[in-house]
Design a protein around this motif. Structure first.
Motif, short mmCIF file in Angstrom:
data_model
loop_
_atom_site.label_atom_id
_atom_site.label_comp_id
_atom_site.label_asym_id
_atom_site.label_seq_id
_atom_site.Cartn_x
_atom_site.Cartn_y
_atom_site.Cartn_z
N ALA A 1 0.77 -1.25 -0.02
CA ALA A 1 0.15 -0.01 0.05
C ALA A 1 0.97 1.34 -0.10
N GLU A 2 2.11 1.25 0.08
CA GLU A 2 2.97 2.19 0.34
C GLU A 2 4.18 2.47 -0.71
N GLY A 3 4.69 3.21 -0.96
CA GLY A 3 6.10 3.59 -1.73
C GLY A 3 5.73 3.75 -3.15
N TYR A 4 4.67 4.39 -3.60
CA TYR A 4 4.30 4.69 -4.90
C TYR A 4 4.48 6.10 -5.15
N ASP A 5 4.82 6.46 -6.59
CA ASP A 5 4.93 8.03 -7.03
C ASP A 5 4.00 8.66 -7.99
#
Length: 265
Positions: free
Chosen positions: A63-67
């Motif tokens: 769910a985390e670490g996207y741009d």
């Protein structure tokens, strides 16, 4: 190139991944939040099929670490949403490569609730008298119009039906699919999963109109409204007035086979 999976998925929950793998396989991701996803079949799944349970096995996407735009799209996902997505796999972990919301149904979970509404309690008493572990009714508005499908599952000692539903290990997708198939619209639903403090059952309440009075009433009754247990940051209108008023202290039996309870898959 990493392998990918494309399809239509239900966002079941956002949480730390349940402890179902060994520590070595999950090294380095213990504190990461992940989405619990259930892939939706192109065709209806027969619940009597011996492989039906496997068809709804949950999978997990980071769910985390996207741009950029993808980060915004992932951050906007909520439990219950149906999405078209492509997942890329690395060392057994999945990340979204593309995601688009196609239906904004909502799932809301509340445990240890007080003041369970009478329709659920009376139905549970009837189920127990009949010796059945599962039962269902259709609830109706004050005008007698169907407004929700209520399913009850026994929560026997030693089991945790609420957690099994929340993590996707006990599939409720067939219940939602039956409601969708029975309605002449593509409207999003609101699905409430409630475990009362006083009784040994779990209620799965599929409300037909997410934006109607009944859904609003259930949210208010069990503190599942804006910014509370579901973590929602959107506004919901109250509906169109008395014609859709909920009946939380009474319910009619359904003569429609679409709302028969399913066996536990």
């Amino acid at each position: 190139m990493n392998p990918t999976t494309s399809g239509r998925f239900r966002v079941h929950d956002r949480r730390q991944r349940p402890d179902i793998d060994d520590d070595a396989a999950r090294s380095g991701v213990d504190d990461a939040e992940e989405f619990v996803l259930v892939e939706l079949a192109d065709e209806p799944v027969d619940p009597t099929d011996p492989d039906a349970a496997d068809r709804y096995d949950p999978l997990y996407a980071t769910a985390e670490g996207y741009d950029g735009d993808l980060a915004d799209a992932v951050d906007a996902l909520r439990p219950g949403f149906v999405v078209d997505a492509t997942l890329a796999w690395t060392d057994g972990s999945a990340r979204f490569r593309e995601v688009e919301v196609v239906r904004e149904t909502r799932f809301r979970f509340a445990d240890d609730v007080e003041g369970m509404f009478e329709a659920a309690v009376e139905t549970w008493r009837q189920i127990r008298a009949d010796g059945e572990p599962v039962g269902s009714i259709t609830t109706r508005s004050n005008d007698g119009d169907p407004n929700g499908a209520l399913y009850l599952f026994a929560d026997a000692p030693g089991s945790d039906t609420f957690e099994e539903v929340r993590t996707g290990r006990l599939p409720i997708e067939p219940l939602v699919a039956r409601v969708n198939d029975s309605r002449d619209d593509d409207d999003p639903r609101e699905v409430f999963v409630l475990r009362p403090a006083e009784y040994e059952f779990v209620a799965v309440y599929v409300v037909f109109d997410r934006d109607g009075v009944l859904a609003q009433t259930v949210r208010d009754t069990y503190d599942l409204g804006v910014g509370l247990a579901a973590g929602l940051d959107a506004n919901y209108p109250d509906g169109d007035g008395g014609s859709d008023s909920p009946v939380l202290d009474d319910a009619g039996d359904s003569d429609d086979d679409d709302f028969d309870a399913l066996d536990r898959l």
